[in-house]
Design a protein around this motif. Sequence first.
Motif, PDB file in Angstrom:
ATOM      1  N   MET A   1       9.184 -10.761  -9.858  1.00 57.68           N
ATOM      2  CA  MET A   1       7.928 -10.131 -10.312  1.00 57.68           C
ATOM      3  C   MET A   1       8.150  -8.982 -11.287  1.00 57.68           C
ATOM      4  O   MET A   1       7.233  -8.614 -12.035  1.00 57.68           O
ATOM      5  CB  MET A   1       7.142  -9.579  -9.102  1.00 57.68           C
TER       6      MET A   1
ATOM      7  N   GLU B   1       3.125  -2.619  -0.769  1.00 56.58           N
ATOM      8  CA  GLU B   1       3.023  -2.844  -2.221  1.00 56.58           C
ATOM      9  C   GLU B   1       2.839  -1.564  -3.024  1.00 56.58           C
ATOM     10  O   GLU B   1       3.296  -1.485  -4.167  1.00 56.58           O
ATOM     11  CB  GLU B   1       1.866  -3.810  -2.526  1.00 56.58           C
TER      12      GLU B   1
ATOM     13  N   MET C   1       7.012  -9.358 -14.884  1.00 56.58           N
ATOM     14  CA  MET C   1       5.793 -10.129 -15.152  1.00 56.58           C
ATOM     15  C   MET C   1       4.783  -9.316 -15.953  1.00 56.58           C
ATOM     16  O   MET C   1       4.650  -8.106 -15.775  1.00 56.58           O
ATOM     17  CB  MET C   1       5.118 -10.532 -13.828  1.00 56.58           C
TER      18      MET C   1
ATOM     19  N   TRP D   1       0.238 -15.788 -10.454  1.00 53.64           N
ATOM     20  CA  TRP D   1       1.129 -15.765  -9.282  1.00 53.64           C
ATOM     21  C   TRP D   1       0.308 -15.451  -8.022  1.00 53.64           C
ATOM     22  O   TRP D   1       0.442 -16.103  -6.994  1.00 53.64           O
ATOM     23  CB  TRP D   1       2.236 -14.753  -9.547  1.00 53.64           C
TER      24      TRP D   1
ATOM     25  N   GLN E   1       0.494 -13.389 -16.014  1.00 58.57           N
ATOM     26  CA  GLN E   1       1.424 -14.127 -15.152  1.00 58.57           C
ATOM     27  C   GLN E   1       1.285 -13.650 -13.697  1.00 58.57           C
ATOM     28  O   GLN E   1       1.310 -14.451 -12.761  1.00 58.57           O
ATOM     29  CB  GLN E   1       2.852 -13.910 -15.670  1.00 58.57           C
ATOM     30  N   ALA E   2       1.114 -12.334 -13.536  1.00 58.76           N
ATOM     31  CA  ALA E   2       0.979 -11.777 -12.187  1.00 58.76           C
ATOM     32  C   ALA E   2      -0.313 -12.282 -11.528  1.00 58.76           C
ATOM     33  O   ALA E   2      -0.330 -12.602 -10.336  1.00 58.76           O
ATOM     34  CB  ALA E   2       0.981 -10.253 -12.248  1.00 58.76           C
ATOM     35  N   LYS E   3      -1.369 -12.367 -12.332  1.00 56.49           N
ATOM     36  CA  LYS E   3      -2.646 -12.856 -11.788  1.00 56.49           C
ATOM     37  C   LYS E   3      -2.507 -14.326 -11.347  1.00 56.49           C
ATOM     38  O   LYS E   3      -2.964 -14.712 -10.265  1.00 56.49           O
ATOM     39  CB  LYS E   3      -3.717 -12.724 -12.874  1.00 56.49           C
TER      40      LYS E   3
ATOM     41  N   ILE F   1       1.876  -1.748  -7.034  1.00 55.42           N
ATOM     42  CA  ILE F   1       0.926  -2.876  -7.044  1.00 55.42           C
ATOM     43  C   ILE F   1       0.109  -2.867  -5.746  1.00 55.42           C
ATOM     44  O   ILE F   1       0.336  -2.020  -4.870  1.00 55.42           O
ATOM     45  CB  ILE F   1       1.657  -4.243  -7.215  1.00 55.42           C
TER      46      ILE F   1
END
Length: 259
Positions: free
Chosen positions: A70, A133, A73, A81, A77-79, A138
């Motif tokens: 991660m 997180e 990212m 994922w 891309q994170a969304k 995050i």
Amino acid sequence: MPDNIVVERDGAIAVIIVNRPKEMNALNLATMLELDRIIRSLEDDQSVGALIITGSGEKAFVAGADISEMADMGAMQAKEWARLGQQVFSRIENFPRPVIAAVNGYALGGGCELAMACDIRLASEKAKFGQPEVNLGIIPGFGGTQRLTRLVGKGQAKLLIFSGDIIDAQEALRIGLVDRVVSADELMVAAKALANKMIAKAPLAVSQAKLAINKGVEMDSESGYMFESEIFGMCFTTADQKEGMRAFLEKRKPVFSGQ
Ligand code: CAA
């Protein structure tokens, strides 16, 4: 290529083992795709009466999504994922038969979220839980803000998510994040005994009760009661209802056919 997920069968139970012990069973993309494929295939396998999900090794259930994957990212891309993780975990939540998390060690971040997607959480006394997180800049992304809040309420969910605190199994039991705590040695035996107890009941009744609870909790109470009565009525079209009630009246054990 190593199997990131191992499936073991014990009678009608399928035990799904997240198998990256060197990485504390962290969920990378390959593991998530494997998990998705396995859950889909088990959905269609009528010989499977219940799932148990656990982690490989002594230390971890799942220590979260794989941070090394991660780290670089971008937002899109994170969304994606997060959406993938949410979809795989919703598939587990909606699996048509009971799913038990046997939490053997760290259940952090995506690991805690995986456990929460299961119907019931059994924890070893060595298990640890958290949504750390915020330490990484995050928020939980595999359903944690939603499922934790529904399980333990807004206050306890915010306490865990804002602080990133890691709690032990007894504290998790106290706040309702886990349902039962057993010794580490007993964990799989207890999980299998519980699975077999559920498998022995009328299968349609159990899966319909799961549907009533899972869908009902998303509805207002009146719609939930309506939905419950629909399913209650539908149960009376099954052979297992006839058998279950006849067996009671005849003072014998029911023999369920799953029809
Ligand atoms: N991702 C990638 N690798 C991980 C990992 C993770 N989530 N958790 C542990 N590992 C790796 C470590 O990097 C380490 O690898 P190396 O041996 O190559 O150095 C190995 O697993 C063993 O870990 P530690 O040496 O850290 O073991 P420890 O016993 O000292 O600590 C731990 C264990 C408390 C679980 C610690 O590893 C830890 O804090 N892990 C991260 C937990 C975390 O932050 N999880 C949330 C991830 S984000 C997320 O999940 C978002 C989401 O909602 C989807």
